[in-house]
Design a protein around this motif. Sequence first.
Motif, PDB file in Angstrom:
ATOM      1  N   ARG A  34       0.829  -1.202   0.000  1.00 18.26           N
ATOM      2  CA  ARG A  34       0.000   0.000   0.000  1.00 18.26           C
ATOM      3  C   ARG A  34       0.866   1.256   0.000  1.00 18.26           C
ATOM      4  NH1 ARG A  34      -3.474   0.839   4.959  1.00 18.26           N
ATOM      5  NH2 ARG A  34      -4.165  -1.231   4.436  1.00 18.26           N
ATOM      6  N   SER A  35       1.906   1.280   0.822  1.00 14.55           N
ATOM      7  CA  SER A  35       2.766   2.470   0.851  1.00 14.55           C
ATOM      8  C   SER A  35       3.537   2.619  -0.450  1.00 14.55           C
ATOM      9  CB  SER A  35       3.714   2.420   2.045  1.00 14.55           C
ATOM     10  OG  SER A  35       4.608   1.344   1.937  1.00 14.55           O
ATOM     11  N   ILE A  38       1.114   4.204  -2.866  1.00 12.26           N
ATOM     12  CA  ILE A  38       0.941   5.628  -2.571  1.00 12.26           C
ATOM     13  C   ILE A  38       2.112   6.432  -3.136  1.00 12.26           C
ATOM     14  CG2 ILE A  38       0.913   7.315  -0.692  1.00 12.26           C
ATOM     15  CD1 ILE A  38      -0.697   5.209   0.914  1.00 12.26           C
ATOM     16  N   LYS A  41       1.936   6.470  -7.008  1.00 11.67           N
ATOM     17  CA  LYS A  41       0.927   7.387  -7.537  1.00 11.67           C
ATOM     18  C   LYS A  41       1.363   8.842  -7.368  1.00 11.67           C
ATOM     19  CE  LYS A  41      -3.252   4.659  -7.366  1.00 11.67           C
ATOM     20  NZ  LYS A  41      -3.926   4.964  -8.608  1.00 11.67           N
ATOM     21  N   TYR A  90      -2.780  11.116  -1.699  1.00 17.13           N
ATOM     22  CA  TYR A  90      -2.912   9.672  -1.889  1.00 17.13           C
ATOM     23  C   TYR A  90      -2.843   8.907  -0.569  1.00 17.13           C
ATOM     24  CZ  TYR A  90      -2.951  10.254  -6.886  1.00 17.13           C
ATOM     25  OH  TYR A  90      -3.314  10.605  -8.162  1.00 17.13           O
ATOM     26  N   LYS A  91      -2.131   9.427   0.419  1.00 14.94           N
ATOM     27  CA  LYS A  91      -2.150   8.782   1.734  1.00 14.94           C
ATOM     28  C   LYS A  91      -3.555   8.852   2.331  1.00 14.94           C
ATOM     29  CE  LYS A  91       2.530   8.924   3.469  1.00 14.94           C
ATOM     30  NZ  LYS A  91       3.432   9.407   4.518  1.00 14.94           N
ATOM     31  N   LEU A  94      -5.945   6.574  -0.077  1.00 14.28           N
ATOM     32  CA  LEU A  94      -5.708   5.133  -0.035  1.00 14.28           C
ATOM     33  C   LEU A  94      -5.492   4.593   1.376  1.00 14.28           C
ATOM     34  CD1 LEU A  94      -3.415   4.852  -3.169  1.00 14.28           C
ATOM     35  CD2 LEU A  94      -5.846   4.358  -2.995  1.00 14.28           C
ATOM     36  N   GLY A  96      -3.043   5.385   3.852  1.00 14.75           N
ATOM     37  CA  GLY A  96      -1.673   5.032   4.199  1.00 14.75           C
ATOM     38  C   GLY A  96      -1.310   5.577   5.518  1.00 14.75           C
TER      39      GLY A  96
END
Length: 96
Positions: A34-35, A38, A41, A90-91, A94, A96
Motif C-alpha cells: 500500500r505504501s 501511494i 501514484k 494519496y495517503k 488510499l 496510508g
Amino acid sequence: MPVGAIIFLGTVLVVFSVLDLIMLISLLTPGDERSQLIVWKASAFTLLAMVGTDILNVAENVVRGQAMSENPFIRLEVTAIIYFAALLFYKRKLGG
C-alpha cells in the motif's frame, strides 16, 4: 535588505529543505504494497505535472520568441511541493 525579509526568506529556505528531505526519504524507504502504491501514484502525478509545465513553458517561449531560461532551485522546490501535496492526497485517499 530588511530584517523581516531575511527572516521570511530563511523560513522559506528551511521549509523547502524539509520538503526536499521528506520527498527523498519517502522515495527511498521500503514499505508494504500500500505504501509503495501511494509513493508510486504521488511520483507519477508529480512527473506528469512537471512535464506538463515544461511543455507549456517551451510552447510559451517559442510563441514569444524568447530564450528558454529556468532556475533549477525553483524547479526543485516546485517539484517538492507538488510531490508533498500528492503524497498527502494519496495517503488520505488510499489510507496510508
